[in-house]
Design a protein around this motif. Structure first.
Motif, PDB file in Angstrom:
ATOM      1  N   ASN A  42       1.036  -1.384   0.114  1.00 31.54           N
ATOM      2  CA  ASN A  42      -0.023   0.058   0.199  1.00 31.54           C
ATOM      3  C   ASN A  42       0.844   1.591  -0.101  1.00 31.54           C
ATOM      4  O   ASN A  42       1.632   1.481   0.588  1.00 31.54           O
ATOM      5  CB  ASN A  42      -0.923   0.062   1.361  1.00 31.54           C
ATOM      6  N   ARG A  45      -2.931   5.597   2.757  1.00 34.43           N
ATOM      7  CA  ARG A  45      -5.261   5.218   3.001  1.00 34.43           C
ATOM      8  C   ARG A  45      -4.797   6.339   3.497  1.00 34.43           C
ATOM      9  O   ARG A  45      -4.868   7.678   3.440  1.00 34.43           O
ATOM     10  CB  ARG A  45      -3.955   4.626   4.303  1.00 34.43           C
ATOM     11  N   GLY A 176      -7.040   1.191   6.863  1.00 34.44           N
ATOM     12  CA  GLY A 176      -7.541   2.683   5.983  1.00 34.44           C
ATOM     13  C   GLY A 176      -8.810   2.631   6.760  1.00 34.44           C
ATOM     14  O   GLY A 176      -9.519   2.466   7.116  1.00 34.44           O
ATOM     15  N   GLY A 296      -6.182   1.801   1.661  1.00 40.51           N
ATOM     16  CA  GLY A 296      -5.524   0.602   2.650  1.00 40.51           C
ATOM     17  C   GLY A 296      -6.863   0.606   2.485  1.00 40.51           C
ATOM     18  O   GLY A 296      -7.928   0.297   1.718  1.00 40.51           O
ATOM     19  N   ASN A 298     -10.254  -0.467   3.954  1.00 43.44           N
ATOM     20  CA  ASN A 298     -11.325  -0.215   4.656  1.00 43.44           C
ATOM     21  C   ASN A 298     -12.240  -0.694   4.793  1.00 43.44           C
ATOM     22  O   ASN A 298     -13.410  -0.377   4.469  1.00 43.44           O
ATOM     23  CB  ASN A 298     -11.202   1.678   4.359  1.00 43.44           C
TER      24      ASN A 298
END
Length: 340
Positions: A42, A45, A176, A296, A298
């Protein structure tokens, strides 16, 4: 008799604040910048919590209401046009009241049924499944479906990185915050995309949880156990297998072949893992929709973020298959879409 279809009318999303890149994350919590990108994959985020100060800038209800408002606007609908609201989340703002009802209140929605599903990444698909079932039963004509998570509130801020294992530090680079929403309708509306099939399967019998997110109350708030923990190795080994199983189950039920799939939305765990899952999945000619690298993990927002990106790329007839896997107690889920 063929069951009536549900239709995807629109999608709206919300990511809180500005993106937090790996260099900024490294300064905030001491996570190695190079390790975060190489191991997790990643690059950024979004956080609803200011990790530098601990200030909560956005609640889940805040970002979920924004995403829902955008979905309604995209569909050309007002809140009073909605017959039901369904929400999936693993991180509600409170145990009670349910966040779905706080969102409905902010939107001005009242006197209709609401449902909140407590689930991880598969919760978004579960919520879509509930909405589709209600539409097919003609109990509703238009359903607002929401998915979102605020993971940052579970991340400890003041600590010595040297005292934390890589399994604990991985959460800062991996997760995230975000929210997404979709309007589903019984009759074609907006995008003209039909929801052909939705599947959800609990497959965790006898399996240890791959992830645990704890909730602390006044009686145990000083517990030494971590708020978030996962068996990353088990996730790496299991999710690709479950993703392929769900893909083939969807296609078998529909009578589709892999080469008839134009878009593939694979599970979004991390940038590196999602790329690996994408490469290993069938449908070699299908365009992959991966978003986790920049937003990110989430949770329940990810399928909606993928759908939003799908709509940006989808022009003309075609078929799309989305797969989501929840590692907490191992749930595989999927949704098949078609535009004629």
């Amino acid at each position: 008799m063929t069951a009536p279809l549900a239709h995807l009318a629109s999608v709206g999303t919300c990511l809180p604040g500005d993106p937090v890149d790996n260099a900024t994350l490294a300064k905030l919590v001491g996570v190695d910048e190079t390790w975060a990108e190489m191991f997790i994959g990643n690059t950024s985020r979004y956080f609803a919590v200011d990790l530098a100060t601990g200030q909560v800038r956005h609640t889940l209800a805040d970002i979920a209401a924004t995403a829902a408002d955008r979905a309604l606007a995209q569909a050309g609908l007002d809140p009073h046009d909605i017959d039901c609201v369904v929400m999936g989340t693993a991180t509600p703002d409170h145990l009670m009241p349910a966040t779905v009802n706080l969102v409905a209140d902010r939107l001005g929605i009242d006197n209709i049924p609401t449902y909140q599903l407590q689930s991880g990444c598969a919760g978004a698909v579960q919520a879509l499944d509930v909405a589709r079932t209600l539409l097919q039963a003609r109990r509703c004509d238009t359903v607002l479906v929401i998915g979102g998570d605020v993971c940052a509130k579970h991340l400890e801020r003041d600590f010595d990185p040297g005292t934390r294992t890589s399994a604990e530090l991985v959460n800062y680079a991996l997760f995230g915050d975000g929210a997404g929403a979709a309007v589903l309708s019984a009759d074609p509306l907006g995008t003209g995309i039909a929801v052909r099939h939705v599947l959800n399967r609990l497959v965790g019998l006898g399996r240890a949880p791959g992830q645990i997110i704890d909730w602390f109350g006044l009686g145990d708030r000083h517990s030494d156990r971590p708020a978030v923990s996962e068996d990353y190795k088990a996730i790496e080994e299991t999710v690709p297998l479950l993703a392929q199983q769900m893909f083939w189950e969807l296609l078998a039920d529909l009578g589709w072949s892999a080469d008839q799939v134009d878009f593939l939305l694979p599970p979004q765990l991390s940038g590196r893992m999602s790329d690996r899952i994408s490469a290993a999945m069938p449908a070699p000619d299908a365009r992959r929709i991966n978003v986790v690298r920049t937003v990110g993990n989430n949770g329940n927002a990810l399928p909606f973020l993928q759908l939003a990106e799908l709509l940006r790329q989808w022009d003309g007839p075609g078929r799309a298959v989305a797969v989501a896997v929840e590692s907490s107690k191992w749930i595989k889920s999927g949704i098949a879409l078609e535009r004629t």
